[in-house]
Design an enzyme around this catalytic site. Structure first.
Site, PDB file in Angstrom:
ATOM      1  N   LYS A  56       9.607   0.505  -2.430  1.00 53.52           N
ATOM      2  CA  LYS A  56       9.198  -0.085  -3.716  1.00 53.52           C
ATOM      3  C   LYS A  56      10.446  -0.190  -4.594  1.00 53.52           C
ATOM      4  O   LYS A  56      11.382  -0.864  -4.214  1.00 53.52           O
ATOM      5  CB  LYS A  56       8.069   0.746  -4.325  1.00 53.52           C
ATOM      6  CG  LYS A  56       6.808   0.744  -3.419  1.00 53.52           C
ATOM      7  CD  LYS A  56       5.630   1.412  -4.079  1.00 53.52           C
ATOM      8  CE  LYS A  56       4.378   1.275  -3.237  1.00 53.52           C
ATOM      9  NZ  LYS A  56       4.170   2.365  -2.276  1.00 53.52           N
ATOM     10  N   ARG A  87      10.224  -0.221   4.712  1.00 54.81           N
ATOM     11  CA  ARG A  87       8.909   0.430   4.591  1.00 54.81           C
ATOM     12  C   ARG A  87       8.975   1.767   5.294  1.00 54.81           C
ATOM     13  O   ARG A  87       9.249   1.835   6.494  1.00 54.81           O
ATOM     14  CB  ARG A  87       7.829  -0.439   5.234  1.00 54.81           C
ATOM     15  CG  ARG A  87       7.748  -1.822   4.658  1.00 54.81           C
ATOM     16  CD  ARG A  87       6.489  -2.504   5.102  1.00 54.81           C
ATOM     17  NE  ARG A  87       5.435  -2.116   4.214  1.00 54.81           N
ATOM     18  CZ  ARG A  87       5.190  -2.711   3.047  1.00 54.81           C
ATOM     19  NH1 ARG A  87       5.944  -3.705   2.641  1.00 54.81           N
ATOM     20  NH2 ARG A  87       4.208  -2.322   2.283  1.00 54.81           N
ATOM     21  N   GLU A 139      11.050  12.876  19.151  1.00 59.04           N
ATOM     22  CA  GLU A 139      10.100  13.832  18.541  1.00 59.04           C
ATOM     23  C   GLU A 139      10.809  15.146  18.228  1.00 59.04           C
ATOM     24  O   GLU A 139      11.616  15.638  19.037  1.00 59.04           O
ATOM     25  CB  GLU A 139       8.933  14.084  19.496  1.00 59.04           C
ATOM     26  CG  GLU A 139       7.922  12.954  19.452  1.00 59.04           C
ATOM     27  CD  GLU A 139       6.746  13.159  20.400  1.00 59.04           C
ATOM     28  OE1 GLU A 139       6.668  14.218  21.047  1.00 59.04           O
ATOM     29  OE2 GLU A 139       5.933  12.232  20.483  1.00 59.04           O
ATOM     30  N   ASP A 188       3.526  12.175  -6.559  1.00 60.05           N
ATOM     31  CA  ASP A 188       3.703  10.969  -5.739  1.00 60.05           C
ATOM     32  C   ASP A 188       4.479   9.969  -6.586  1.00 60.05           C
ATOM     33  O   ASP A 188       3.920   9.337  -7.486  1.00 60.05           O
ATOM     34  CB  ASP A 188       2.328  10.426  -5.331  1.00 60.05           C
ATOM     35  CG  ASP A 188       2.459   9.170  -4.457  1.00 60.05           C
ATOM     36  OD1 ASP A 188       3.548   8.576  -4.416  1.00 60.05           O
ATOM     37  OD2 ASP A 188       1.449   8.790  -3.833  1.00 60.05           O
TER      38      ASP A 188
HETATM   39  N1  DSN Z   1      -0.419  -0.388  -1.730  1.00 63.11           N
HETATM   40  C1  DSN Z   1       0.587   0.168  -2.591  1.00 63.11           C
HETATM   41  C2  DSN Z   1       0.606  -0.516  -3.893  1.00 63.11           C
HETATM   42  O1  DSN Z   1       0.513  -1.720  -3.888  1.00 63.11           O
HETATM   43  O2  DSN Z   1       0.719   0.104  -4.940  1.00 63.11           O
HETATM   44  C3  DSN Z   1       0.429   1.585  -2.708  1.00 63.11           C
HETATM   45  O3  DSN Z   1       0.379   2.130  -1.428  1.00 63.11           O
END
Ligand code: DSN
Length: 419
Positions: free
Chosen positions: A220, A226, A48, A191
Site C-alpha cells: 500500500k 503484495r 520452508e 495493523d
Molecule cells: N483490501 C484492502 C483494502 O482495500 O483496504 C485491505 O486488505
C-alpha cells in the site's frame, strides 16, 4: 513471453493503469526495481523454515535475501524482530492471533462497516469464526471514540485488541489503545497496512514500542510488492521448545505461528521485492513522497468539501478520504461506476452508521498514494476534485462524461507510471 493471451492481458492492464488514475487507497505503483525482483529465479526456490534453519537444501543464497529483508524492516520500523514471510495481510493477521490466542478467546477490532478489516474479527472471516469477536465502532462523527472502546473492553475483557483500519481517514492514538489494552490485560495488535509508508516516511506516528505486534501489508503506502510483515520486540528463544506466551517471547511465537502454524514455503521472490521496497523507503525521496501523499489528501479533502461533498470526519490526516455520497443523491456503487467512466478508479465503501447494505453502501473511498507516486501535487488535486464534482453532477450527460474522460487521459499522460 510466449503466452500471447496472457501477454495481451498484461499489456491491457498496464494501459488501463497508465491511461486512467488509480485512487483506490490500498493500491500503489511499485518501482521497476521491485517488479524486477518479483520475476526472477528466486520464485523457483522452496525454503520452508527460517534463515539458518530450513527444511530444504540449497538455501544459502535465499537465506541472505530473507536476512536482508528482515534487517531492513527492523531498522526502518525500529523493532527488534521482523517476520517477512506472511503471504499477505490476511494471513499475517491470522498468524498474529495464532501466536497469542487460543480458539474462542475474545478479540476486539473496528467493525467492518465502520472502516475495520475483515480479518479484525468479522463473522465471515476465520478471525470471527475461531475467536469471539466483540467489534467496536466509531462515534457518530466518524472519529474513533476511545472512551467507548475502553468501556467495551471493560465489559468484554478481550485477550486481543486490534488498532487499525481500511477506511479510517485520521491518525490513531496508539498510546490510548495501549492504555485500554493494559486496563484489561490484553495484547495490542496494530495493523498499519494502510499507513506503513506514512510511518516509514515520518508523517504518521508509529506504534513501535507501544503495540505488542505490528502487522502490515507491503504494497500500500509502503509501495512494495503484495506481501506482508509482522513486527515486534523481544528475543528469539530456543526454536525446538514451545515458547510461553510472554512479551519477550513474541519473536518465537510469531515465527512459529507463520511457519509451520499457518503457511508453508515463503515466496522468496516477494521477500526480495519487499527488501528492495524497504531500501527505497529509507531514501530521502520517500520522505518527500510520504509528505506529499498527505498534502495531496488534505488538498483533495478541502477541494471536495468546498464543492459540497460530505467527508466522514470532515477531512483527512492520512492518504484516504471516505465520502458519504447521500447528499449528492447517488449511491457509492453508482458513484464508483460514474467515476470509472471518466477514468478515476475508486471503490464503494460503507460509511459509519450506513443506512444502506455493505453490498450497496452509501460511500466511496479514495486515496492519493498511487497518483502521488506519479508525481501529482496540489494543482493536480484541484483538477481532480473539479472533474469528480462535474462527473457526479453531470452523470446522465454522456457527452460531458466523454469530455471529462479526455481530461483525465491528458492528466494521466503527463504523469507516467514509474519506469
Ligand atoms: N483490501 C484492502 C483494502 O482495500 O483496504 C485491505 O486488505
Amino acid at each position: 513471453m510466449t503466452d500471447e493471451e496472457i501477454l495481451a492481458l498484461i499489456q491491457d492492464e498496464t494501459a488501463r493503469q497508465a491511461q486512467n488514475i488509480q485512487m483506490i487507497p490500498s493500491e500503489n505503483h511499485t518501482s521497476e526495481a521491485v517488479l524486477a525482483a518479483l520475476g526472477t529465479r528466486l520464485s523457483d526456490k522452496y525454503a520452508e523454515g527460517y534463515p539458518g534453519r530450513r527444511y530444504y537444501g540449497g538455501c544459502e543464497v535465499v537465506d541472505k535475501v530473507e536476512d536482508l529483508a528482515r534487517e531492513r524492516a527492523k531498522t526502518l520500523f525500529g523493532v527488534s524482530h521482523a517476520n517477512v514471510q506472511p503471504y499477505s495481510g490476511s494471513p499475517a493477521n491470522l498468524a498474529a492471533m495464532l501466536a497469542v490466542l487460543d480458539p474462542g478467546d475474545t478479540i476486539m477490532g473496528l467493525s467492518l462497516p465502520f472502516g475495520g478489516h475483515l480479518t479484525h474479527g468479522h463473522t465471515v472471516s476465520a478471525t470471527g469464526q475461531y475467536y469471539k469477536s466483540a467489534p467496536y465502532q466509531t462515534g457518530k462523527d466518524g472519529f474513533l471514540d476511545y472512551d467507548a472502546i475502553a468501556e467495551l473492553a471493560a465489559k468484554e475483557k478481550p485477550k486481543l485488541i486490534i488498532a487499525g483500519a481500511t477506511a479510517y481517514p485520521r491518525e490513531y492514538d496508539w498510546k490510548k489503545f495501549r492504555q485500554i489494552a493494559d486496563s484489561v490485560d490484553a495484547w495490542l495488535l496494530a495493523d498499519i497496512s494502510h499507513i506503513s509508508g506514512l510511518i516509514a516516511g515520518g508523517v504518521h506516528p508509529s506504534p513501535a514500542g507501544i503495540a505488542d505486534i505490528i502487522s502490515t501489508t507491503t504494497h500500500k503506502t509502503l509501495r512494495g510488492p503484495r506481501g506482508a510483515m509482522l513486527l515486534c520486540n523481544g528475543e528469539p528463544s530456543n526454536p525446538s521448545k514451545k515458547p510461553e506466551r510472554t512479551r519477550n517471547n513474541l519473536p518465537s511465537l510469531i515465527d512459529r505461528a507463520v511457519f509451520p502454524g499457518l503457511q508453508g514455503g515463503p515466496h522468496i521472490n516477494t521477500i526480495a521485492g519487499i527488501a528492495v521496497a524497504l531500501k527505497e523507503a529509507t531514501e530521502a525521496e520517500f520522505k518527500t513522497y510520504a509528505k506529499q501523499i498527505v498534502a495531496n489528501s488534505r488538498r483533495l479533502a478541502s477541494q471536495l468539501s468546498d464543492r459540497g461533498f460530505e467527508l466522514v470526519t470532515g477531512g483527512s490526516d492520512n492518504h484516504l478520504l471516505l465520502i458519504d455520497m447521500t447528499s449528492k443523491a447517488i449511491s457509492g456503487a453508482e458513484a464508483e461506476t460514474v467515476l470509472d467512466t471518466v477514468g478515476i478508479t475508486v471503490n464503494k465503501n460503507s460509511v459509519p452508521f450506513d443506512a444502506r447494505s455493505p453490498f450497496d453502501p452509501s460511500g466511496i473511498r479514495m486515496g492519493t498514494p498511487a497518483i502521488t507516486t506519479r508525481g501529482m501535487k496540489e494543482p493536480e488535486m484541484d483538477i481532480i476534485a473539479e472533474i469528480i464534482d462535474q462527473a457526479i453532477e453531470s452523470r446522465s450527460d454522456q457527452k460531458k462524461l466523454n469530455a471529462l474522460s479526455n481530461q483525465i487521459k491528458e492528466l494521466a499522460a503527463r504523469h507516467s507510471l514509474p519506469s
